[in-house]
Design a protein around this motif. Structure first.
Motif, PDB file in Angstrom:
ATOM      1  N   ARG A   1      -1.841  -0.142  -3.315  1.00 63.11           N
ATOM      2  CA  ARG A   1      -2.281   0.684  -3.027  1.00 63.11           C
ATOM      3  C   ARG A   1      -1.860   2.113  -3.834  1.00 63.11           C
ATOM      4  O   ARG A   1      -2.530   3.384  -4.605  1.00 63.11           O
ATOM      5  CB  ARG A   1      -1.996   1.187  -2.004  1.00 63.11           C
ATOM      6  CG  ARG A   1      -3.360   2.255  -0.907  1.00 63.11           C
ATOM      7  CD  ARG A   1      -3.205   2.120   0.175  1.00 63.11           C
ATOM      8  NE  ARG A   1      -2.053   2.680   0.422  1.00 63.11           N
ATOM      9  CZ  ARG A   1      -1.158   2.694   2.133  1.00 63.11           C
ATOM     10  NH1 ARG A   1      -1.589   1.440   2.533  1.00 63.11           N
ATOM     11  NH2 ARG A   1      -0.137   3.211   2.308  1.00 63.11           N
ATOM     12  N   ASP A   2      -0.340   2.330  -3.323  1.00 64.91           N
ATOM     13  CA  ASP A   2      -0.371   4.028  -3.466  1.00 64.91           C
ATOM     14  C   ASP A   2       0.563   4.206  -4.971  1.00 64.91           C
ATOM     15  O   ASP A   2      -0.348   5.161  -5.708  1.00 64.91           O
ATOM     16  CB  ASP A   2       0.980   3.782  -2.699  1.00 64.91           C
ATOM     17  CG  ASP A   2       0.534   4.258  -1.353  1.00 64.91           C
ATOM     18  OD1 ASP A   2      -0.859   3.985  -1.000  1.00 64.91           O
ATOM     19  OD2 ASP A   2       1.661   3.922  -0.472  1.00 64.91           O
ATOM     20  N   LYS A   3       0.513   3.040  -5.686  1.00 66.82           N
ATOM     21  CA  LYS A   3       0.823   2.610  -7.362  1.00 66.82           C
ATOM     22  C   LYS A   3       0.155   2.752  -8.239  1.00 66.82           C
ATOM     23  O   LYS A   3      -0.085   3.237  -9.174  1.00 66.82           O
ATOM     24  CB  LYS A   3       2.458   2.516  -7.617  1.00 66.82           C
ATOM     25  CG  LYS A   3       3.136   2.545  -8.311  1.00 66.82           C
ATOM     26  CD  LYS A   3       4.598   0.900  -8.484  1.00 66.82           C
ATOM     27  CE  LYS A   3       5.003   1.463  -9.571  1.00 66.82           C
ATOM     28  NZ  LYS A   3       6.712   0.683 -10.260  1.00 66.82           N
ATOM     29  N   HIS A   4      -0.486   1.758  -7.749  1.00 62.73           N
ATOM     30  CA  HIS A   4      -1.381   1.035  -8.945  1.00 62.73           C
ATOM     31  C   HIS A   4      -2.432   1.842  -8.354  1.00 62.73           C
ATOM     32  O   HIS A   4      -3.500   0.829  -9.265  1.00 62.73           O
ATOM     33  CB  HIS A   4      -0.978  -0.109  -9.226  1.00 62.73           C
ATOM     34  CG  HIS A   4       0.499  -0.187 -10.094  1.00 62.73           C
ATOM     35  ND1 HIS A   4       0.544   0.243 -10.692  1.00 62.73           N
ATOM     36  CD2 HIS A   4       1.471  -1.296  -8.823  1.00 62.73           C
ATOM     37  CE1 HIS A   4       1.887  -0.608 -10.646  1.00 62.73           C
ATOM     38  NE2 HIS A   4       2.040  -1.256  -9.382  1.00 62.73           N
ATOM     39  N   GLN A   5      -2.850   2.351  -7.007  1.00 65.81           N
ATOM     40  CA  GLN A   5      -4.817   2.186  -6.655  1.00 65.81           C
ATOM     41  C   GLN A   5      -5.246   0.685  -6.811  1.00 65.81           C
ATOM     42  O   GLN A   5      -6.520   1.577  -7.195  1.00 65.81           O
ATOM     43  CB  GLN A   5      -4.964   3.421  -7.612  1.00 65.81           C
ATOM     44  CG  GLN A   5      -4.396   4.781  -7.060  1.00 65.81           C
ATOM     45  CD  GLN A   5      -3.329   4.774  -7.881  1.00 65.81           C
ATOM     46  OE1 GLN A   5      -3.648   4.903  -8.660  1.00 65.81           O
ATOM     47  NE2 GLN A   5      -2.601   5.262  -7.585  1.00 65.81           N
ATOM     48  N   VAL A   6      -5.149  -0.103  -6.512  1.00 64.96           N
ATOM     49  CA  VAL A   6      -5.418  -1.460  -6.927  1.00 64.96           C
ATOM     50  C   VAL A   6      -5.319  -1.724  -5.349  1.00 64.96           C
ATOM     51  O   VAL A   6      -4.546  -1.894  -4.281  1.00 64.96           O
ATOM     52  CB  VAL A   6      -4.512  -2.703  -7.555  1.00 64.96           C
ATOM     53  CG1 VAL A   6      -5.069  -3.825  -7.701  1.00 64.96           C
ATOM     54  CG2 VAL A   6      -4.584  -2.084  -8.793  1.00 64.96           C
ATOM     55  N   SER A   7      -6.619  -2.437  -5.114  1.00 69.59           N
ATOM     56  CA  SER A   7      -6.901  -2.792  -3.877  1.00 69.59           C
ATOM     57  C   SER A   7      -6.319  -4.839  -3.877  1.00 69.59           C
ATOM     58  O   SER A   7      -6.396  -5.431  -4.983  1.00 69.59           O
ATOM     59  CB  SER A   7      -7.979  -2.717  -3.380  1.00 69.59           C
ATOM     60  OG  SER A   7      -9.145  -3.638  -3.979  1.00 69.59           O
TER      61      SER A   7
ATOM     62  N   ARG B   1     -13.271  -3.550 -13.532  1.00 71.12           N
ATOM     63  CA  ARG B   1     -11.596  -3.310 -14.224  1.00 71.12           C
ATOM     64  C   ARG B   1     -10.966  -4.090 -13.968  1.00 71.12           C
ATOM     65  O   ARG B   1     -10.259  -5.064 -13.183  1.00 71.12           O
ATOM     66  CB  ARG B   1     -11.028  -2.623 -12.717  1.00 71.12           C
ATOM     67  CG  ARG B   1     -10.035  -1.642 -13.190  1.00 71.12           C
ATOM     68  CD  ARG B   1      -9.211  -1.352 -11.217  1.00 71.12           C
ATOM     69  NE  ARG B   1      -7.960  -0.667 -11.678  1.00 71.12           N
ATOM     70  CZ  ARG B   1      -7.960  -0.324 -10.398  1.00 71.12           C
ATOM     71  NH1 ARG B   1      -8.375  -0.663  -9.260  1.00 71.12           N
ATOM     72  NH2 ARG B   1      -6.669   0.295 -10.479  1.00 71.12           N
TER      73      ARG B   1
ATOM     74  N   GLU C   1      -3.633  -2.018 -14.228  1.00 76.18           N
ATOM     75  CA  GLU C   1      -4.353  -1.739 -15.021  1.00 76.18           C
ATOM     76  C   GLU C   1      -3.726  -1.696 -16.215  1.00 76.18           C
ATOM     77  O   GLU C   1      -2.688  -1.404 -16.476  1.00 76.18           O
ATOM     78  CB  GLU C   1      -4.729  -1.041 -15.668  1.00 76.18           C
ATOM     79  CG  GLU C   1      -6.370   0.033 -14.443  1.00 76.18           C
ATOM     80  CD  GLU C   1      -7.340   0.206 -14.623  1.00 76.18           C
ATOM     81  OE1 GLU C   1      -8.012   0.510 -15.415  1.00 76.18           O
ATOM     82  OE2 GLU C   1      -7.194   1.519 -13.379  1.00 76.18           O
TER      83      GLU C   1
ATOM     84  N   GLU D   1      -9.505  -6.821  -5.011  1.00 76.17           N
ATOM     85  CA  GLU D   1      -9.611  -6.321  -6.721  1.00 76.17           C
ATOM     86  C   GLU D   1      -8.498  -8.294  -6.964  1.00 76.17           C
ATOM     87  O   GLU D   1      -9.048  -7.932  -7.904  1.00 76.17           O
ATOM     88  CB  GLU D   1      -8.948  -5.375  -6.796  1.00 76.17           C
ATOM     89  CG  GLU D   1     -10.429  -4.169  -6.820  1.00 76.17           C
ATOM     90  CD  GLU D   1      -9.259  -3.073  -7.535  1.00 76.17           C
ATOM     91  OE1 GLU D   1     -10.776  -2.188  -8.033  1.00 76.17           O
ATOM     92  OE2 GLU D   1      -8.256  -2.049  -7.454  1.00 76.17           O
TER      93      GLU D   1
END
Length: 103
Positions: free
Chosen positions: A13-19, A59, A79, A22
């Motif tokens: 969540r914080d470093k890669h903005q991935v849930s 994505r 990503e 996803e």
């Protein structure tokens, strides 16, 4: 079963903005072509595996995990920094150059 440690959830969540959602979408949308990470800095026991796949919103993510007792433990997902990562995955997985847009 696909497992996420709490610290990995925070890193995603914080470093890669991935849930987590996803990451699960990538498993559902992927080609089931998993590769062992052979880079020295990522050597683990059991070995780290990786693959690339799109989320439901197209994505592209690289997902890294280890297999433990029949389960998959997520290590990270992000990503790719450049197209070379996607090109490498396509080559290793024997996918067409248009993947994942068309097959």
């Amino acid at each position: 079963m696909i497992n996420f440690h709490q610290d990995v959830i925070v890193k995603l969540r914080d470093k890669h903005q991935v849930s987590q959602k996803e990451v699960l979408e990538c498993f559902a949308n992927g080609e089931a072509a998993y590769f062992v990470d052979t880079s020295e800095e990522h050597q683990t026991d059991p070995p780290t595996h990786w693959f690339m796949a799109p989320t439901n919103h197209n994505r592209m993510l690289k997902v890294c995990f280890v297999r433990r007792n029949g389960d998959l433990q997520i290590k990270t997902a992000f990503e790719p920094k450049n197209d070379k990562h996607l090109e490498l995955y396509r080559r290793l997985a024997n996918l067409p150059s248009c993947w994942p847009l068309e097959e």
